[in-house]
Design an enzyme around this catalytic site. Structure first.
Site, PDB file in Angstrom:
ATOM      1  N   HIS A 157       0.021   2.570   8.200  1.00  0.00           N
ATOM      2  CA  HIS A 157      -0.235   3.126   9.526  1.00  0.00           C
ATOM      3  C   HIS A 157       1.026   3.130  10.390  1.00  0.00           C
ATOM      4  CE1 HIS A 157      -4.263   1.623   8.269  1.00  0.00           C
ATOM      5  NE2 HIS A 157      -4.667   2.752   8.827  1.00  0.00           N
TER       6      HIS A 157
ATOM      7  N   CYS B 173      31.789  23.491 -12.021  1.00  0.00           N
ATOM      8  CA  CYS B 173      32.257  24.178 -13.229  1.00  0.00           C
ATOM      9  C   CYS B 173      33.381  23.412 -13.909  1.00  0.00           C
ATOM     10  CB  CYS B 173      32.704  25.597 -12.887  1.00  0.00           C
ATOM     11  SG  CYS B 173      33.255  26.553 -14.321  1.00  0.00           S
TER      12      CYS B 173
ATOM     13  N   THR C 252      23.769  26.224 -17.485  1.00  0.00           N
ATOM     14  CA  THR C 252      24.046  27.534 -18.065  1.00  0.00           C
ATOM     15  C   THR C 252      25.290  27.511 -18.933  1.00  0.00           C
ATOM     16  OG1 THR C 252      23.017  28.609 -16.170  1.00  0.00           O
ATOM     17  CG2 THR C 252      24.488  29.953 -17.519  1.00  0.00           C
TER      18      THR C 252
END
EC number: 2.7.1.29
Length: 577
Positions: free
Chosen positions: A217, A412, A453
């Site tokens: 609460h 990258c 990827t």
């Protein structure tokens, strides 16, 4: 300021939304009551309290769960009138009504008074108060007793299964509730308080602080921890000892002995990501085993009783062995009640099946047996050029990262370096007498080491290389430039099956295809690298059409980081070729 979605009449809308998504439930707007149909021979189970604890309470209404639930405003008890009307709605012609109440003053008073008034009207009603929090010990808790936390949904589920599947009386239901509550312990912890709809967010906690013993609460915890410990340290040093340390007489509410069967519940107070909650579950289970030699027979994880969007979690333990001794005799084990099927939306497992399938580890054991041992090569020279390529790539990483922060998500350079370094570290694991087998191994390594990827593209390409070497050479035959060129082209053809990227799209393909085409034509590695470099530099004058760079407003003046990274690696190889 933290932003939140707001909906007018949040509590009423939420209850109506629950009924809309659960056609077996009826919503009585006037009294904020959710109820279901139930066999008249069964005791009715009613719970409730303030809103903000979803899915508790209404989310546990359903066959195999509660009969009805009554909601008050956020973090405030429903009125006696609401609760009494809830009794009238579900208690007609029933052998009894059990009001299941969390141990908070407002709830206890209003549900207690409603029970008294219902008895005066002829209903057979009992009130059971749940309390299993251990953060507030006996000395401080005094006559108030323990607060109710995530033990509440365990009792909801167990009682629901009991009245659904066993012959019983109201007295039997109370007996089961008592057996469960007497053997439950819980404790919560939170990084911050919750945001109450319609109110300004307030919290006294600083960024480097958290609270132990958080309730549901927004009430303060019993201890502020600073700095914020790791999850493992928090559970190991702060939470589990308060649940299990029998020497702490102020908090040793349940005796856990060696060999006792235990159930573990990790409850999300509302604001913890599911991914993190599952990880917390793993940490808690491991520490139970390593520190207390406890392996839970059931493990539950999810948002069962929340504090709106509270950024915390609680741990609940149920001593099944001791609960079984006090439960009604027809209940073989209270675990059977937890396993039983239910239609209640809030319970994470609709029916527990304990026979998980087994498998043969040999089926997924990494092996190069599927690749013919085709194409011999000079392993020492191969290792030398890989190391040279990696060294050059590492030197170029800051520039690659700089480019990627402009057109991508900035990883990258580190991704390519991770793949290259990982390969160098695993050189001793590469097959030394077959280039086809080596490329097959590299394909697996690149997918594992790079991820995302980039990892997928490189893994597919090296898989194609492996097949190309196997196709164009034989066992015991050295791989010459002509054979290698054919394999490079086969690998490119394989990659093109799975990506539509082509030269001019500003991707790594702008460097890879020119490299392959030139090497196939001339068998000259230096000329091939020069062609790759030219292609990579050209990506700085075209818009990206694939990857995260394609989302950038204008990337036409920035070379593709992946293409630049590939060229740097190839230049390093060229220096040692």
């Amino acid at each position: 300021m933290t932003k939140h979605f707001t909906v007018e009449n949040t509590v009423e809308s939420a209850l109506e939304g629950l009924a809309l998504s659960n056609p077996s439930l009826t919503y009585v707007k006037e009294d904020k009551v959710i109820f279901r149909d139930q066999d008249k021979s069964k005791v009715a189970l009613i719970s409730g309290g303030g809103a903000g604890h979803e899915p508790t309470h209404a989310g546990f209404v359903g066959k195999g769960g509660l009969t009805g639930a009554v909601s008050g405003p956020i973090f405030a008890s429903p009125s006696t009138k609401q609760i009494l009307n809830g009794i009238k709605l579900v208690g007609q012609d029933k052998p009894g009504v059990l009001l299941i109440v969390k141990n908070y003053t407002g709830d206890v008073l209003h549900f207690g008074l409603a029970g008294e008034r219902a008895r005066a009207l002829g209903y057979n009603v009992e009130v059971f108060v749940i309390g299993e929090d251990v953060s507030v010990g006996r000395s401080k808790g005094g006559l108030v007793g323990r607060r109710a936390l995530a033990g509440t949904p365990i009792i909801h589920k167990s009682l629901g299964a009991y009245v659904e599947n066993y012959k019983h009386t109201l007295k039997d239901a109370v007996k089961l509730a008592t057996a469960l509550n007497d053997n439950l312990v819980s404790i919560g912890a939170s990084l911050n308080h919750a945001k109450v709809p319609g109110q300004e967010f307030e919290s006294s906690l600083k960024d480097d602080e958290m609270e132990l013993g958080m309730g549901i609460h927004n009430e303060p915890g019993v201890k502020t921890l600073k700095p914020v410990p790791s999850v493992e340290e928090l559970i190991k040093t702060q939470m589990l000892p308060k649940l299990l340390d029998q020497s702490d007489k102020d908090r040793a509410f349940v005796n856990f002995e060696k060999g006792d069967e235990v159930v573990l519940l990790i409850n999300n107070l509302g604001g913890v990501a599911n991914l993190v909650l599952q990880a917390i579950t793993k940490v808690a289970a491991d520490l139970l085993k390593s520190e207390y030699d406890i392996t839970p027979s059931r493990v539950y994880a999810g948002t069962l009783i929340s504090a709106l969007d509270g950024e915390g979690f609680s741990i609940t333990l149920l001593n099944v062995t001791k609960a079984n001794k006090s439960a009604p005799s027809e209940v073989k084990s209270v675990v059977d009640l937890l396993d039983a099927e239910t239609e209640a939306a809030g319970w994470p497992a609709k029916r527990v099946e304990t026979k998980a399938p087994t498998y043969d580890p040999e089926l997924i054991k990494e092996s190069d047996d599927s690749t013919q041992q085709a194409g011999t090569y000079d392993f020492d020279h191969f290792s030398k050029v890989l190391k040279a390529g990696t060294e050059t790539l590492i030197k170029a990483e800051p520039e690659i990262t700089r480019l990627d922060t402009k057109v991508g998500d900035g990883d990258c350079g580190t991704t390519l370096v991770a793949g290259a370094e990982g390969i160098v570290k695993n050189l001793d694991k590469l097959p030394k007498h077959s280039l086809a087998a080596t490329f097959h191994k590299l394909s697996n390594l690149l997918e594992e080491l790079c991820g995302g990827t980039m990892g997928a593209l490189l893994s597919i390409y090296f898989s194609g290389l492996s097949q190309g070497v196997e196709k164009n050479s034989s066992k015991g035959t050295p791989v010459d430039p002509t054979t290698f060129g054919k394999a490079l082209q086969d690998a490119l053809d394989t990659l093109y099956k799975y990506t539509n990227a082509r030269p001019g799209d500003s991707t790594i393909i702008d460097a890879l295809e020119p490299f392959v085409k030139e090497f196939v034509k001339s068998s000259d590695f230096s000329k091939a690298v020069a062609a790759a470099d030219k292609g990579a530099q050209a990506t700085g004058s075209s818009e990206a059409k694939f990857g995260r760079a394609s989302y950038v407003g204008d990337s036409s003046d920035i070379p593709d980081p992946g293409a630049i990274g590939l060229v740097e690696f190839l230049k390093g190889i060229e220096s040692a070729f």
